[in-house]
Design an enzyme around this catalytic site. Structure first.
Site, short mmCIF file in Angstrom:
data_model
loop_
_atom_site.label_atom_id
_atom_site.label_comp_id
_atom_site.label_asym_id
_atom_site.label_seq_id
_atom_site.Cartn_x
_atom_site.Cartn_y
_atom_site.Cartn_z
N LYS A 285 45.43 65.01 63.47
CA LYS A 285 44.77 66.04 64.27
C LYS A 285 45.37 66.11 65.68
O LYS A 285 45.49 67.18 66.26
CB LYS A 285 43.26 65.79 64.33
N VAL B 112 48.39 72.34 48.88
CA VAL B 112 49.17 72.54 50.11
C VAL B 112 50.22 71.46 50.33
O VAL B 112 51.10 71.63 51.18
CB VAL B 112 48.25 72.65 51.36
N TYR C 22 43.56 60.24 60.08
CA TYR C 22 42.98 61.54 60.45
C TYR C 22 43.17 61.83 61.94
O TYR C 22 43.56 62.93 62.33
CB TYR C 22 41.49 61.55 60.10
#
Length: 254
Positions: free
Chosen positions: A162, A66, A158
């Site tokens: 998010k 991705v 992270y």
């Protein structure tokens, strides 16, 4: 048990990260509901073989990283060549950051987490959006996390991505809800997936600690997230826009 939503039958669905964990559970749930699923993952596993054997031509898999825009472009063109529409996009693929604080996060790794977890969502969404807009209908479900709502659910990288996914999802709905696009986020807490295998290593002390600190006193399984995904993709959720739905056993109430 996989929930049933008859209105999803024959919908065309793209799901990232289908080789394991939540992405695999989502693929199986949508296939069980009669959807045509195009799945991608950086790796191939026995789970992919299982889905292909069980659901035949209703499941198409591509080995795609991705982070690579050209690979995502080829993947979407393949899906569009096989089907006349794309109804639902689930951006699920992602990696963890080991709970590293800022000073312990190398810039190259920070960039990798952003490219995998956030940049890919932007690229793939923009590749699919024009067709959804031409249809005047499309559902986008992005995988956020409790780390997108509070600190402590991840490290510096992270937690950053998010939060970014949640902001991007809200802006998607703000910009395109009036022309038929519905975008929402799922924010999982402790889900028992291969991504969290390190927590169960050895005597599983970390997994036990996480369960003990969760009001529900357990980890969830990926199928529970998949069932929430089905609901959000269905007509039952037609008036839910730009929302972030935690599935965390009550972790956030603390």
């Amino acid at each position: 048990m996989i929930n049933s939503y008859p209105d999803l039958t024959k919908k065309v669905v793209i799901i990232t990260g289908v080789a394991s964990g939540i992405g695999y559970a989502q693929a199986k749930a949508f296939l069980t509901n009669g959807c045509q699923v195009f799945g991608l993952d950086k790796q191939t596993t026995a789970k992919i073989t299982e889905l292909t054997a069980t659901f035949g031509n209703n499941f198409s898999f591509s080995q795609v990283d991705v982070k690579e825009e050209d690979q995502l472009e080829k993947f979407v063109k393949l899906a569009q060549a096989k089907c006349s529409r794309i109804d639902i996009l689930l951006n699920t693929a992602g990696i963890l950051d080991g709970y590293c604080p800022s000073l312990e996060t190398p810039l190259a790794f920070f960039d990798e987490v952003i490219a995998t977890n956030l940049r890919s969502v932007f690229i793939l969404t923009n590749l699919v959006l024009p067709q959804m807009l031409s249809q005047k209908h499309g559902v986008i479900i992005n995988m956020a996390s409790i780390a997108g709502l509070v600190a402590g659910g991840g490290g510096a990288a992270y937690t950053t991505v998010k939060h970014g996914i949640i902001g991007y999802t809200k802006q998607l709905t703000y910009d395109y809800a009036s022309v038929g696009i519905r975008a929402n986020c799922i924010a999982p807490g402790a889900i028992n997936t291969p991504m969290n295998a390190a927590d169960f290593a050895g005597d599983g002390a970390m997994a036990k600690e996480v369960a003990a600190s969760t009001p529900a006193k357990r980890w969830a399984n990926p199928e529970e997230v998949a069932n929430l995904s089905l609901f959000l993709a269905s007509q039952s959720a037609d008036y839910i826009h730009g929302s972030v739905l935690p599935i965390d056993g009550g972790w956030l109430v603390k």
